[in-house]
Design an enzyme around this catalytic site. Structure first.
Site, PDB file in Angstrom:
ATOM      1  N   ASN A   9       0.868  -1.179   0.000  1.00  0.00           N
ATOM      2  CA  ASN A   9       0.000   0.000   0.000  1.00  0.00           C
ATOM      3  C   ASN A   9       0.905   1.229   0.000  1.00  0.00           C
ATOM      4  O   ASN A   9       1.512   1.551   1.019  1.00  0.00           O
ATOM      5  CB  ASN A   9      -0.886  -0.046   1.259  1.00  0.00           C
ATOM      6  CG  ASN A   9      -1.690   1.226   1.460  1.00  0.00           C
ATOM      7  OD1 ASN A   9      -1.773   2.063   0.565  1.00  0.00           O
ATOM      8  ND2 ASN A   9      -2.284   1.364   2.638  1.00  0.00           N
ATOM      9  N   TRP A  10       0.979   1.878  -1.154  1.00  0.00           N
ATOM     10  CA  TRP A  10       1.926   2.998  -1.280  1.00  0.00           C
ATOM     11  C   TRP A  10       1.412   4.279  -0.631  1.00  0.00           C
ATOM     12  O   TRP A  10       2.137   5.262  -0.525  1.00  0.00           O
ATOM     13  CB  TRP A  10       2.247   3.257  -2.764  1.00  0.00           C
ATOM     14  CG  TRP A  10       3.010   2.136  -3.416  1.00  0.00           C
ATOM     15  CD1 TRP A  10       3.428   0.971  -2.826  1.00  0.00           C
ATOM     16  CD2 TRP A  10       3.437   2.059  -4.778  1.00  0.00           C
ATOM     17  NE1 TRP A  10       4.095   0.186  -3.744  1.00  0.00           N
ATOM     18  CE2 TRP A  10       4.119   0.833  -4.956  1.00  0.00           C
ATOM     19  CE3 TRP A  10       3.318   2.916  -5.882  1.00  0.00           C
ATOM     20  CZ2 TRP A  10       4.668   0.442  -6.176  1.00  0.00           C
ATOM     21  CZ3 TRP A  10       3.865   2.527  -7.098  1.00  0.00           C
ATOM     22  CH2 TRP A  10       4.527   1.311  -7.237  1.00  0.00           C
ATOM     23  N   LYS A  11       0.140   4.299  -0.270  1.00  0.00           N
ATOM     24  CA  LYS A  11      -0.482   5.486   0.355  1.00  0.00           C
ATOM     25  C   LYS A  11      -0.241   6.725  -0.514  1.00  0.00           C
ATOM     26  O   LYS A  11      -0.221   6.599  -1.742  1.00  0.00           O
ATOM     27  CB  LYS A  11       0.037   5.654   1.787  1.00  0.00           C
ATOM     28  CG  LYS A  11      -0.104   4.351   2.589  1.00  0.00           C
ATOM     29  CD  LYS A  11       0.128   4.509   4.062  1.00  0.00           C
ATOM     30  CE  LYS A  11      -0.014   3.157   4.737  1.00  0.00           C
ATOM     31  NZ  LYS A  11       0.052   3.232   6.192  1.00  0.00           N
ATOM     32  N   HIS A  95      -9.497   1.370   4.884  1.00  0.00           N
ATOM     33  CA  HIS A  95      -8.176   1.451   5.524  1.00  0.00           C
ATOM     34  C   HIS A  95      -8.266   2.333   6.772  1.00  0.00           C
ATOM     35  O   HIS A  95      -9.025   3.308   6.814  1.00  0.00           O
ATOM     36  CB  HIS A  95      -7.140   2.013   4.550  1.00  0.00           C
ATOM     37  CG  HIS A  95      -5.752   1.924   5.110  1.00  0.00           C
ATOM     38  ND1 HIS A  95      -5.241   2.894   5.932  1.00  0.00           N
ATOM     39  CD2 HIS A  95      -4.815   0.968   5.007  1.00  0.00           C
ATOM     40  CE1 HIS A  95      -4.018   2.531   6.304  1.00  0.00           C
ATOM     41  NE2 HIS A  95      -3.744   1.361   5.748  1.00  0.00           N
ATOM     42  N   GLU A  97      -6.492   4.629   7.905  1.00  0.00           N
ATOM     43  CA  GLU A  97      -6.294   6.071   7.718  1.00  0.00           C
ATOM     44  C   GLU A  97      -7.555   6.733   7.176  1.00  0.00           C
ATOM     45  O   GLU A  97      -7.835   7.896   7.470  1.00  0.00           O
ATOM     46  CB  GLU A  97      -5.078   6.316   6.807  1.00  0.00           C
ATOM     47  CG  GLU A  97      -3.793   6.069   7.584  1.00  0.00           C
ATOM     48  CD  GLU A  97      -2.686   5.394   6.806  1.00  0.00           C
ATOM     49  OE1 GLU A  97      -2.704   5.403   5.571  1.00  0.00           O
ATOM     50  OE2 GLU A  97      -1.777   4.831   7.469  1.00  0.00           O
ATOM     51  N   GLU A 167      -5.285  -4.987  10.549  1.00  0.00           N
ATOM     52  CA  GLU A 167      -4.233  -3.994  10.767  1.00  0.00           C
ATOM     53  C   GLU A 167      -4.514  -3.258  12.072  1.00  0.00           C
ATOM     54  O   GLU A 167      -5.296  -2.285  12.087  1.00  0.00           O
ATOM     55  CB  GLU A 167      -4.194  -2.998   9.612  1.00  0.00           C
ATOM     56  CG  GLU A 167      -3.952  -3.639   8.265  1.00  0.00           C
ATOM     57  CD  GLU A 167      -3.441  -2.626   7.259  1.00  0.00           C
ATOM     58  OE1 GLU A 167      -2.301  -2.792   6.805  1.00  0.00           O
ATOM     59  OE2 GLU A 167      -4.153  -1.674   6.951  1.00  0.00           O
ATOM     60  N   GLY A 173       2.534   2.111  10.772  1.00  0.00           N
ATOM     61  CA  GLY A 173       3.499   3.196  10.648  1.00  0.00           C
ATOM     62  C   GLY A 173       4.253   3.521  11.921  1.00  0.00           C
ATOM     63  O   GLY A 173       4.918   4.547  12.010  1.00  0.00           O
ATOM     64  N   SER A 212       3.444  -2.192  10.225  1.00  0.00           N
ATOM     65  CA  SER A 212       4.899  -2.237  10.429  1.00  0.00           C
ATOM     66  C   SER A 212       5.532  -3.578  10.038  1.00  0.00           C
ATOM     67  O   SER A 212       6.512  -3.998  10.661  1.00  0.00           O
ATOM     68  CB  SER A 212       5.252  -1.867  11.871  1.00  0.00           C
ATOM     69  OG  SER A 212       4.843  -0.539  12.145  1.00  0.00           O
ATOM     70  N   GLY A 233       2.884  -1.158   4.251  1.00  0.00           N
ATOM     71  CA  GLY A 233       2.917   0.255   3.897  1.00  0.00           C
ATOM     72  C   GLY A 233       4.342   0.712   3.638  1.00  0.00           C
ATOM     73  O   GLY A 233       4.904   0.513   2.564  1.00  0.00           O
ATOM     74  N   GLY A 234       4.964   1.291   4.652  1.00  0.00           N
ATOM     75  CA  GLY A 234       6.299   1.885   4.514  1.00  0.00           C
ATOM     76  C   GLY A 234       7.313   1.000   3.807  1.00  0.00           C
ATOM     77  O   GLY A 234       8.026   1.451   2.890  1.00  0.00           O
TER      78      GLY A 234
END
Ligand code: PGA
Length: 254
Positions: A9-11, A95, A97, A167, A173, A212, A233-234
């Site tokens: 997930n590149w956000k 998601h 966020e 998640e 994150g 993470s 993600g990251g």
């Protein structure tokens, strides 16, 4: 058997050039591990070009969100038909966020999930508890509530296109992950709840872990029996790190 799925997930990250370069590197890493399903969820403006980089290869290209209405006066939104028109096969729904920063309500998440699945898209429904909810021992209750709400209106014929991503909000994150045992317990419970909708077919539904995930913790998380992959993600923005997570999905040392 559930084929492991490692999804990135590149956000709201990358630019046009870096998105294309990253997609190329991930496509190569995916081609080297045919036992693992690999997906990437770039920002909307880059979907078409990333999709053409991925064309003919094994990676699934998905969107990070979708609007449930078919068309019309919904400024800024993107429909399921537009995604399909661009060759996009999957979408993230709900998601954390979007739930917690953009205050997306549960009813909208339910509508998005139904619209995506009804349109033939694969949907990755994201659920998970906040830190205070975990501390209060409410993890399963929160996951179950989010599932029950989102799956209202779910049709059993959609089962093959449904994936759940567990998640925990406090792990996204932050560099902190659930322990493998805690992740397994949550996933097992999620699969049991899914069974109320789809019966024994719950054994087919992938439940991904997210929060993470990185090369250093992927092996132990992915070795749990009900952890069928990861939503990353990251670490998905670093091709080498993501490739190592893909290898962990194949049961190799990350
Ligand atoms: P993270 O994000 O891997 O950076 O924690 C995961 C996600 O939000 O899907």
């Amino acid at each position: 058997m559930r084929q492991p799925w490692i999804a990135g997930n590149w956000k709201m990250n990358t630019n046009r050039a870096s998105a294309i370069a990253l997609a190329r590197e991930i496509a190569d890493a995916a081609a080297a591990q045919p036992a693992v399903r690999v997906g990437i969820f770039p920002p909307f403006p880059y979907l078409l070009e990333v999709r053409s980089v991925a064309a003919g290869g094994p990676i699934v290209v998905g969107a990070q969100d979708v609007y449930p209405g078919p068309d019309g006066a919904f400024t800024g939104e993107v429909s399921t038909a537009m995604l399909r028109d661009c060759g996009v096969g999957a979408v993230l729904i709900g998601h954390s966020e979007r739930r917690h920063i953009l205050h997306e309500p549960e009813e909208l998440i339910r509508q998005k999930l139904c619209a995506a699945l009804a349109a033939g898209l694969e949907a990755v429904l994201c659920i998970g508890e906040k830190l205070e909810e975990r501390r209060a021992g409410r993890t399963n209750e929160v996951n179950e509530g989010q599932l029950r709400s989102a799956l209202g209106g779910f049709e059993p014929g959609w089962t093959r296109r449904l994936t759940i991503a567990y998640e925990p909000v406090w792990a996204i994150g932050t560099g902190v992950t659930a322990t493998p045992a805690d992740a397994q317990a949550a996933h097992e419970h999620i699969r049991r709840v899914i069974g109320e909708w789809v019966g024994p077919a719950a054994a087919m539904v992938r439940v991904l872990y997210g929060g993470s995930v990185k090369a250093a913790n992927a092996n132990e998380l992915l070795s749990q029996p009900d952890v069928d992959g990861a939503l990353v993600g990251g670490a998905s923005l670093d091709a080498r790190e993501f490739a190592a997570i893909i290898r962990a999905g194949a049961g190799q040392r990350a």
